[in-house]
Design a protein around this motif. Structure first.
Motif, PDB file in Angstrom:
ATOM      1  N   HIS A   1       0.705  -2.923  -1.176  1.00 43.88           N
ATOM      2  CA  HIS A   1       1.494  -2.064  -2.329  1.00 43.88           C
ATOM      3  C   HIS A   1       1.872  -2.603  -3.272  1.00 43.88           C
ATOM      4  N   THR A   2       1.579  -4.246  -3.887  1.00 37.78           N
ATOM      5  CA  THR A   2       1.859  -4.389  -5.263  1.00 37.78           C
ATOM      6  C   THR A   2       1.342  -3.291  -6.218  1.00 37.78           C
ATOM      7  N   LEU A   3       0.094  -3.256  -6.092  1.00 37.51           N
ATOM      8  CA  LEU A   3      -0.715  -2.712  -7.043  1.00 37.51           C
ATOM      9  C   LEU A   3      -0.597  -0.831  -6.749  1.00 37.51           C
ATOM     10  N   CYS A   4      -0.255  -1.382  -5.847  1.00 35.03           N
ATOM     11  CA  CYS A   4      -0.435   0.486  -5.572  1.00 35.03           C
ATOM     12  C   CYS A   4       1.178   0.910  -6.117  1.00 35.03           C
ATOM     13  N   ASN A   5       1.797   0.317  -5.463  1.00 29.26           N
ATOM     14  CA  ASN A   5       3.319   0.904  -6.436  1.00 29.26           C
ATOM     15  C   ASN A   5       3.343   1.046  -7.504  1.00 29.26           C
ATOM     16  N   ALA A   6       3.136  -0.014  -8.272  1.00 28.92           N
ATOM     17  CA  ALA A   6       3.426  -0.351  -9.719  1.00 28.92           C
ATOM     18  C   ALA A   6       2.318   1.077  -9.866  1.00 28.92           C
TER      19      ALA A   6
ATOM     20  N   ASP B   1       3.870   9.811 -15.996  1.00 23.58           N
ATOM     21  CA  ASP B   1       3.001  10.976 -16.865  1.00 23.58           C
ATOM     22  C   ASP B   1       3.096  12.601 -16.909  1.00 23.58           C
ATOM     23  N   LYS B   2       3.999  12.561 -18.036  1.00 23.72           N
ATOM     24  CA  LYS B   2       4.147  14.326 -17.803  1.00 23.72           C
ATOM     25  C   LYS B   2       2.874  15.460 -17.227  1.00 23.72           C
ATOM     26  N   ASP B   3       1.808  14.340 -17.275  1.00 25.63           N
ATOM     27  CA  ASP B   3       0.165  15.882 -17.191  1.00 25.63           C
ATOM     28  C   ASP B   3       0.275  15.472 -15.608  1.00 25.63           C
ATOM     29  N   VAL B   4       0.979  14.318 -14.708  1.00 25.44           N
ATOM     30  CA  VAL B   4       0.459  14.316 -13.280  1.00 25.44           C
ATOM     31  C   VAL B   4       1.703  14.589 -12.584  1.00 25.44           C
ATOM     32  N   VAL B   5       1.812  15.661 -11.410  1.00 27.75           N
ATOM     33  CA  VAL B   5       2.319  16.704 -10.305  1.00 27.75           C
ATOM     34  C   VAL B   5       2.531  15.988  -8.841  1.00 27.75           C
ATOM     35  N   SER B   6       1.776  14.919  -9.252  1.00 27.96           N
ATOM     36  CA  SER B   6       1.859  13.715  -8.164  1.00 27.96           C
ATOM     37  C   SER B   6       1.441  12.537  -7.841  1.00 27.96           C
ATOM     38  N   ALA B   7       1.450  11.884  -7.331  1.00 27.87           N
ATOM     39  CA  ALA B   7       1.504  10.968  -6.492  1.00 27.87           C
ATOM     40  C   ALA B   7       1.640   9.773  -5.959  1.00 27.87           C
ATOM     41  N   ALA B   8       0.764   9.629  -4.453  1.00 24.79           N
ATOM     42  CA  ALA B   8       1.217   8.642  -3.598  1.00 24.79           C
ATOM     43  C   ALA B   8       0.028   7.832  -2.960  1.00 24.79           C
ATOM     44  N   TYR B   9       0.469   6.620  -2.112  1.00 23.07           N
ATOM     45  CA  TYR B   9      -0.030   6.372  -1.747  1.00 23.07           C
ATOM     46  C   TYR B   9      -0.009   6.039  -0.471  1.00 23.07           C
ATOM     47  N   LEU B  10      -1.485   5.816   1.245  1.00 24.52           N
ATOM     48  CA  LEU B  10      -1.098   5.766   2.201  1.00 24.52           C
ATOM     49  C   LEU B  10      -1.989   4.156   2.756  1.00 24.52           C
ATOM     50  N   ILE B  11      -1.318   3.347   3.077  1.00 24.29           N
ATOM     51  CA  ILE B  11      -1.860   2.634   3.890  1.00 24.29           C
ATOM     52  C   ILE B  11      -2.032   2.242   5.557  1.00 24.29           C
ATOM     53  N   ASP B  12      -2.763   3.024   6.472  1.00 29.53           N
ATOM     54  CA  ASP B  12      -2.363   3.175   6.991  1.00 29.53           C
ATOM     55  C   ASP B  12      -2.198   2.069   8.062  1.00 29.53           C
ATOM     56  N   HIS B  13      -2.992   0.735   8.176  1.00 31.27           N
ATOM     57  CA  HIS B  13      -2.338  -0.349   9.066  1.00 31.27           C
ATOM     58  C   HIS B  13      -1.986  -0.787   8.177  1.00 31.27           C
ATOM     59  N   PRO B  14      -1.108  -1.857   8.382  1.00 25.05           N
ATOM     60  CA  PRO B  14      -0.223  -2.974   7.300  1.00 25.05           C
ATOM     61  C   PRO B  14      -1.303  -4.571   7.242  1.00 25.05           C
ATOM     62  N   ILE B  15      -1.994  -4.429   8.638  1.00 20.56           N
ATOM     63  CA  ILE B  15      -2.708  -5.695   8.832  1.00 20.56           C
ATOM     64  C   ILE B  15      -4.633  -5.428   8.184  1.00 20.56           C
ATOM     65  N   VAL B  16      -4.964  -4.505   8.722  1.00 18.86           N
ATOM     66  CA  VAL B  16      -6.840  -4.109   8.097  1.00 18.86           C
ATOM     67  C   VAL B  16      -6.775  -2.956   7.479  1.00 18.86           C
ATOM     68  N   GLY B  17      -5.440  -2.241   6.719  1.00 20.38           N
ATOM     69  CA  GLY B  17      -5.651  -1.150   6.762  1.00 20.38           C
ATOM     70  C   GLY B  17      -5.707  -1.176   4.563  1.00 20.38           C
ATOM     71  N   GLU B  18      -7.144  -0.486   4.865  1.00 18.99           N
ATOM     72  CA  GLU B  18      -7.185  -0.218   3.457  1.00 18.99           C
ATOM     73  C   GLU B  18      -6.790   0.660   2.135  1.00 18.99           C
ATOM     74  N   PRO B  19      -5.887   0.971   0.914  1.00 24.74           N
ATOM     75  CA  PRO B  19      -4.897   1.593   0.734  1.00 24.74           C
ATOM     76  C   PRO B  19      -5.256   2.877   0.093  1.00 24.74           C
ATOM     77  N   LYS B  20      -4.945   3.664  -0.077  1.00 23.53           N
ATOM     78  CA  LYS B  20      -5.802   5.218  -0.863  1.00 23.53           C
ATOM     79  C   LYS B  20      -4.437   5.993  -1.424  1.00 23.53           C
TER      80      LYS B  20
END
Length: 87
Positions: free
Chosen positions: A20-25, A33-52
């Motif tokens: 979450h540290t890098l992804c949320n930052a 950024d004014k050119d960005v419409v949306s930005a979000a991330y998801l980590i499917d599983h808190p222990i073994v999930g990789e952030p998307k």
């Protein structure tokens, strides 16, 4: 890092080994950024999930690069502040 989706206005990547540290930052910086419409991330599983990270923007790759450079600059400034306060 693995690219999941890459179109003209959308980019979705998996950021292996990060949390979450890098992804949320990145998400917060991207949304400044004014050119960005949306930005979000998801980590499917808190222990073994990789952030998307999902970005919808005029040019999502350019916006991601700009956000990464901004974060790097901020980290270097913070590091300099910490080092100068030790003296």
């Amino acid at each position: 890092m693995k690219i999941i989706k890459d179109t003209k206005n959308e980019l979705e990547i998996e950021i292996t080994g990060e949390t979450h540290t890098l992804c949320n930052a990145l998400r917060r910086t991207l949304m400044e950024d004014k050119d960005v419409v949306s930005a979000a991330y998801l980590i499917d599983h808190p222990i073994v999930g990789e952030p998307k990270l999902y970005i919808k923007a005029k040019n999502p790759r350019k916006s991601l690069k700009k956000a990464a450079e901004t974060l790097k600059k901020q980290c270097n400034e913070f590091k300099g502040f910490i080092e100068s306060s030790k003296k």
